[in-house]
Design a protein around this motif. Structure first.
Motif, PDB file in Angstrom:
ATOM      1  N   ALA A  45      69.943 -25.044  57.448  1.00 21.96           N
ATOM      2  CA  ALA A  45      69.559 -25.266  56.056  1.00 21.96           C
ATOM      3  C   ALA A  45      68.107 -25.717  56.040  1.00 21.96           C
ATOM      4  N   PRO A 241      65.868 -29.197  54.043  1.00 20.98           N
ATOM      5  CA  PRO A 241      67.235 -28.853  53.627  1.00 20.98           C
ATOM      6  C   PRO A 241      67.565 -29.426  52.257  1.00 20.98           C
ATOM      7  N   ASP A 243      70.469 -29.580  48.789  1.00 21.12           N
ATOM      8  CA  ASP A 243      71.886 -29.924  48.598  1.00 21.12           C
ATOM      9  C   ASP A 243      72.465 -29.126  47.436  1.00 21.12           C
ATOM     10  N   VAL A 247      74.122 -24.521  50.004  1.00 19.71           N
ATOM     11  CA  VAL A 247      74.127 -25.423  51.160  1.00 19.71           C
ATOM     12  C   VAL A 247      75.472 -26.142  51.252  1.00 19.71           C
ATOM     13  N   ARG A 248      75.957 -26.635  50.117  1.00 19.12           N
ATOM     14  CA  ARG A 248      77.251 -27.334  50.145  1.00 19.12           C
ATOM     15  C   ARG A 248      78.374 -26.387  50.571  1.00 19.12           C
ATOM     16  N   ARG A 251      78.165 -25.687  54.367  1.00 19.52           N
ATOM     17  CA  ARG A 251      78.636 -26.812  55.178  1.00 19.52           C
ATOM     18  C   ARG A 251      80.166 -26.880  55.164  1.00 19.52           C
ATOM     19  N   VAL A 261      75.763 -26.835  60.975  1.00 15.14           N
ATOM     20  CA  VAL A 261      74.636 -26.524  60.094  1.00 15.14           C
ATOM     21  C   VAL A 261      73.519 -27.501  60.413  1.00 15.14           C
ATOM     22  N   ASP A 308      67.243 -23.180  47.562  1.00 20.18           N
ATOM     23  CA  ASP A 308      67.605 -23.640  48.896  1.00 20.18           C
ATOM     24  C   ASP A 308      67.842 -22.424  49.786  1.00 20.18           C
ATOM     25  N   VAL A 310      69.689 -21.008  53.341  1.00 20.03           N
ATOM     26  CA  VAL A 310      70.626 -21.164  54.459  1.00 20.03           C
ATOM     27  C   VAL A 310      70.484 -19.930  55.339  1.00 20.03           C
TER      28      VAL A 310
END
Length: 352
Positions: A45, A241, A243, A247-248, A251, A261, A308, A310
């Motif tokens: 991330a 990174p 959130d 991203v959530r 993870r 991650v 974001d 990933v």
């Protein structure tokens, strides 16, 4: 990304269109999923930033038979590369984790042909990766290494001459610190005469940058040994990174698969351009001779997207090497299903 790691024209053209589509279609974007290579089965991330430093070296030419009478620009450039690429001070850190050391992507003298005169000029292109260190801080650290290399070389050649020519007393070198300049300092010393900046628009931005530096060094009457440090395209901004939903989701899904991650994708990626979360763009313009002329970035569109990132892609060995390869059962067996689950989880979390 048809020209990633070069001009990034494909991604830079897409950024503005993505921002336009989001507004025109009323979309809520979950993030940017990058399917790039990794060296092991992990996800990342955030993305590291990349700056390409140009190092222009001026020597003091002499005949090859009398090397102590001058300073070889090629020798000095090589000394700077040797020191910079092994310097811990140029390795950025994030939460106790060390990043990637500098790498020389080009090292050459600027001779037009063969002769037995030492090189008058040389250039280096140095790849610098950073988690979040500001440009000015990075370039000051590079300046310190270049100055140390210059001082070490002058000292070593003086000691060698004393051994080769016993009894010879070499004159003292002038103070060397003022001979290692950053681009804005060279501009200030030369007065930035406008006529030096008129003819470069048709050139490759790296070639145009070097031409400007050489012209300005002559206008400033910069005598060797001397070093000028500046920035070259391309520039990739870092993004820590986030959130957000992607991203959530990554993870959560990857935890169930036993896949870690980690922060910051450790390689250069055009996914850098889907956000601008770093320092003001004026910092880039300050150190890059071609910025705003041969080279531009859609910074406002990047800020508007603010996605974001990933990275979740194939993994393998020997990237850019003779035996570059990926793990087939992961890339073609497991990975597609994992990607589908991450995307599904991210879109579910953003659904109204």
């Amino acid at each position: 990304c048809p020209d990633e790691e070069h001009a990034s024209a494909g991604m830079l053209a897409a950024v503005g269109e993505l921002a336009r589509l989001r507004e025109s279609e009323g979309l809520e974007l979950a993030g940017a999923l990058n399917l790039d290579y990794a060296s092991e089965p992990v996800a990342h991330a955030g993305v590291m930033g990349k700056a390409l430093a140009g190092i222009y070296v001026i020597g003091r030419p002499t005949h090859a038979g009398t090397p102590f009478e001058g300073v070889d620009a090629a020798q000095l450039a090589a000394a700077i590369v040797s020191r910079a690429t092994a310097s811990r001070n140029l390795v950025d850190q994030w939460q106790g984790v060390a990043g990637v050391p500098p790498v020389a992507l080009r090292l050459r003298d600027l001779k037009a042909g063969y002769n037995v005169q030492t090189a008058v000029e040389a250039e280096v292109e140095l790849n610098l990766l950073a988690f979040a260190r500001p440009l000015a801080e990075t370039l000051e650290a590079l300046r310190a290494e270049a100055l140390a290399a210059l001082e070490d070389l002058v000292r070593a050649m003086r000691e060698l001459r004393a051994w080769v020519e016993p009894g010879h007393t070499a004159p003292g070198e002038p103070e060397l610190r003022s001979r290692v300049l950053l681009w804005p300092e060279l501009v200030a010393r030369a007065g930035e005469p406008g006529e030096l900046f008129d003819a470069e628009g048709r050139l490759d931005p790296r070639a145009a940058s070097l031409m400007r530096v050489r012209k300005l060094a002559r206008a400033a009457r910069l005598a060797g040994p001397a070093v000028v440090i500046y920035l070259l395209p391309p520039f990739h901004p870092h993004a820590a990174p986030g959130d957000g939903p992607l991203v959530r989701a990554a993870r959560r899904v990857l935890a169930g698969e036993g896949i870690e991650v980690r922060p910051f994708y450790p390689y250069i990626t055009d996914a850098s351009y889907v956000a601008w979360r770093g320092e003001p763009p004026e910092a880039l313009a300050t150190f890059m001779p071609s910025y705003g002329q041969e080279y531009r970035l859609p910074i406002e569109a990047m800020r508007a997207l603010d996605l974001d990132v990933v990275n979740l892609g194939p993994w393998g060995r020997d990237a850019h090497g003779l035996f570059e390869r990926v793990r087939a059962d992961w890339a073609f067996g497991k990975l597609p299903g994992v990607l589908a689950e991450v995307v599904k989880a991210a879109l579910t979390s953003t659904a109204p």
